[in-house]
Design a protein around this motif. Structure first.
Motif, mmCIF file in Angstrom:
data_model
loop_
_atom_site.group_PDB
_atom_site.id
_atom_site.type_symbol
_atom_site.label_atom_id
_atom_site.label_comp_id
_atom_site.label_asym_id
_atom_site.label_seq_id
_atom_site.Cartn_x
_atom_site.Cartn_y
_atom_site.Cartn_z
ATOM 1 N N MET A 138 -7.287 10.620 -38.748
ATOM 2 C CA MET A 138 -6.155 10.901 -39.619
ATOM 3 C C MET A 138 -5.862 9.695 -40.507
ATOM 4 N N PRO A 139 -5.426 9.943 -41.764
ATOM 5 C CA PRO A 139 -5.153 8.816 -42.668
ATOM 6 C C PRO A 139 -3.841 8.111 -42.324
ATOM 7 N N ILE A 140 -3.892 6.810 -42.278
ATOM 8 C CA ILE A 140 -2.685 6.008 -42.128
ATOM 9 C C ILE A 140 -1.963 6.006 -43.476
ATOM 10 N N PRO A 141 -0.661 6.209 -43.530
ATOM 11 C CA PRO A 141 0.046 6.162 -44.821
ATOM 12 C C PRO A 141 -0.179 4.823 -45.523
ATOM 13 N N PHE A 142 -0.473 4.882 -46.788
ATOM 14 C CA PHE A 142 -0.702 3.659 -47.557
ATOM 15 C C PHE A 142 0.646 3.072 -47.972
ATOM 16 N N THR A 143 1.277 2.346 -47.047
ATOM 17 C CA THR A 143 2.583 1.748 -47.294
ATOM 18 C C THR A 143 2.621 0.324 -46.764
ATOM 19 N N PRO A 144 3.493 -0.530 -47.316
ATOM 20 C CA PRO A 144 3.629 -1.887 -46.771
ATOM 21 C C PRO A 144 4.059 -1.882 -45.307
ATOM 22 N N GLU A 145 4.906 -0.939 -44.923
ATOM 23 C CA GLU A 145 5.329 -0.850 -43.521
ATOM 24 C C GLU A 145 4.137 -0.569 -42.609
ATOM 25 N N ALA A 146 3.252 0.354 -43.037
ATOM 26 C CA ALA A 146 2.064 0.673 -42.235
ATOM 27 C C ALA A 146 1.128 -0.524 -42.152
ATOM 28 N N VAL A 147 1.019 -1.295 -43.220
ATOM 29 C CA VAL A 147 0.206 -2.508 -43.180
ATOM 30 C C VAL A 147 0.700 -3.434 -42.074
ATOM 31 N N ARG A 148 2.014 -3.701 -42.058
ATOM 32 C CA ARG A 148 2.575 -4.608 -41.048
ATOM 33 C C ARG A 148 2.337 -4.064 -39.643
ATOM 34 N N TYR A 149 2.498 -2.760 -39.461
ATOM 35 C CA TYR A 149 2.330 -2.127 -38.150
ATOM 36 C C TYR A 149 0.888 -2.256 -37.665
ATOM 37 N N VAL A 150 -0.053 -1.943 -38.547
ATOM 38 C CA VAL A 150 -1.462 -1.987 -38.173
ATOM 39 C C VAL A 150 -1.914 -3.424 -37.919
ATOM 40 N N VAL A 151 -1.458 -4.346 -38.744
ATOM 41 C CA VAL A 151 -1.841 -5.749 -38.583
ATOM 42 C C VAL A 151 -1.430 -6.272 -37.218
ATOM 43 N N GLU A 152 -0.229 -5.945 -36.780
ATOM 44 C CA GLU A 152 0.229 -6.406 -35.468
ATOM 45 C C GLU A 152 -0.660 -5.858 -34.370
ATOM 46 N N ARG A 153 -1.066 -4.610 -34.469
ATOM 47 C CA ARG A 153 -1.923 -3.997 -33.451
ATOM 48 C C ARG A 153 -3.330 -4.590 -33.485
ATOM 49 N N ILE A 154 -3.851 -4.865 -34.668
ATOM 50 C CA ILE A 154 -5.167 -5.497 -34.786
ATOM 51 C C ILE A 154 -5.174 -6.851 -34.080
ATOM 52 N N LYS A 155 -4.144 -7.635 -34.301
ATOM 53 C CA LYS A 155 -4.075 -8.956 -33.676
ATOM 54 C C LYS A 155 -4.051 -8.842 -32.157
ATOM 55 N N ARG A 156 -3.383 -7.834 -31.628
ATOM 56 C CA ARG A 156 -3.358 -7.639 -30.174
ATOM 57 C C ARG A 156 -4.736 -7.260 -29.658
ATOM 58 N N VAL A 157 -5.434 -6.396 -30.383
ATOM 59 C CA VAL A 157 -6.788 -6.009 -29.976
ATOM 60 C C VAL A 157 -7.709 -7.224 -29.988
#
Length: 279
Positions: free
Chosen positions: A110-129
């Motif tokens: 599924m596509p992640i919404p292209f928004t600044p909020e989604a960027v911040r959310y995904v970035v935090e999860r990437i760093k945890r991974v």
């Protein structure tokens, strides 16, 4: 111009195992597997995979990380992936810049919404991974068929995620081509705008033409000429990077797959020769 390390790979599917193991040496530089399709298996499959990982370099391309999901990050799953990577001495773990779960598995990207909020959310999860796997996470630009709630372009979304998370990119040229047709943008501009320093490796695959303005990313057919041309452009712009042929169904005999593998190798050699002449 950055000269990356060439190399040609092929996705390993369980139905290919007997044919691959029967060959003294398959002319590929690396194989790729989805960890979740193998890490719970024991017995014969585990022995066969171990035999191959001792003979060939491997990369992994996951299916279930769901990096953009509204659900909590499944850290137990990520730890199991880390164990699998360590067990087989695999350094590279790639996934999709998308999500596939929300209160249950949806069995689609599924596509992640292209928004600044989604960027911040995904970035935090990437760093945890990345903290868990102790390796850079490599994320693939994905094909998508709708962009709900978009506040920025797909390209800007990807660039922001890569830069803010300090992760790497799996450059899928077929997905760029598919999206360029489905969403009406210029594929060549998209390729040129990607950051060379972030590219870990690439994918190329076939697709299905549903209509003139609708392509479905299937990985079930031969690669078409415009996608080969886009890969050639990517090498010209970013230098030669390792590239893998994906084929998930309608899988032909290994000898036929290797014809496309050798075409990738030919494009890499051609690009390296051109870069040497320019240098």
């Amino acid at each position: 111009m950055l000269l990356n390390t060439p190399g040609v790979g092929l996705g390993l599917r369980r139905e290919m195992l007997d044919e691959v193991l029967a060959c003294p040496s398959v002319p590929v530089d690396f194989w790729e597997v989805a960890p979740e399709n193998w890490m719970t298996l024991g017995g014969r499959y585990e022995k066969q995979l171990t035999a191959l990982t001792k003979c060939y370099p491997f990369k992994t391309h996951g299916l279930s990380l769901s990096i953009g999901s509204p659900d909590p990050l499944d850290t137990t799953f990520v730890k199991n992936v880390r164990t699998f990577l360590d067990q087989h001495d695999i350094q590279l773990y790639s996934e999709h810049l998308s999500y596939c779960s929300a209160a249950g598995h949806m069995y689609d990207l599924m596509p992640i919404p292209f928004t600044p909020e989604a960027v911040r959310y995904v970035v935090e999860r990437i760093k945890r991974v990345q903290d868990i796997i102790q390796r850079p996470l490599v994320l693939e630009n994905v094909s998508y068929y709708a962009a709900p709630g978009a506040q920025m372009s797909e390209l800007d979304f990807i660039l922001n995620v890569l830069e803010q998370s300090d992760c790497q990119l799996l450059l899928d040229v077929n997905n760029i081509y598919v999206n360029s047709v489905n969403h009406g943008y210029q594929a060549e501009h998209f390729v040129k705008a990607l950051p060379t320093k972030r590219i870990a490796y690439g994918h190329i695959a076939g697709h299905y033409n549903e209509a003139e303005d609708l392509i479905v990313d299937t990985h079930g057919a031969d690669v078409i000429e415009p996608v080969w041309k886009l890969l050639e452009l990517a090498y010209q712009v970013h230098g030669v990077f390792p590239t893998l042929l994906e084929r998930d169904f309608n899988i032909p005999p290994l000898a036929e797959l290797l014809l496309e593998v050798e075409r990738i190798r030919g494009l890499q050699q051609q690009s390296l020769q051109l870069q040497e002449r320019i240098a």
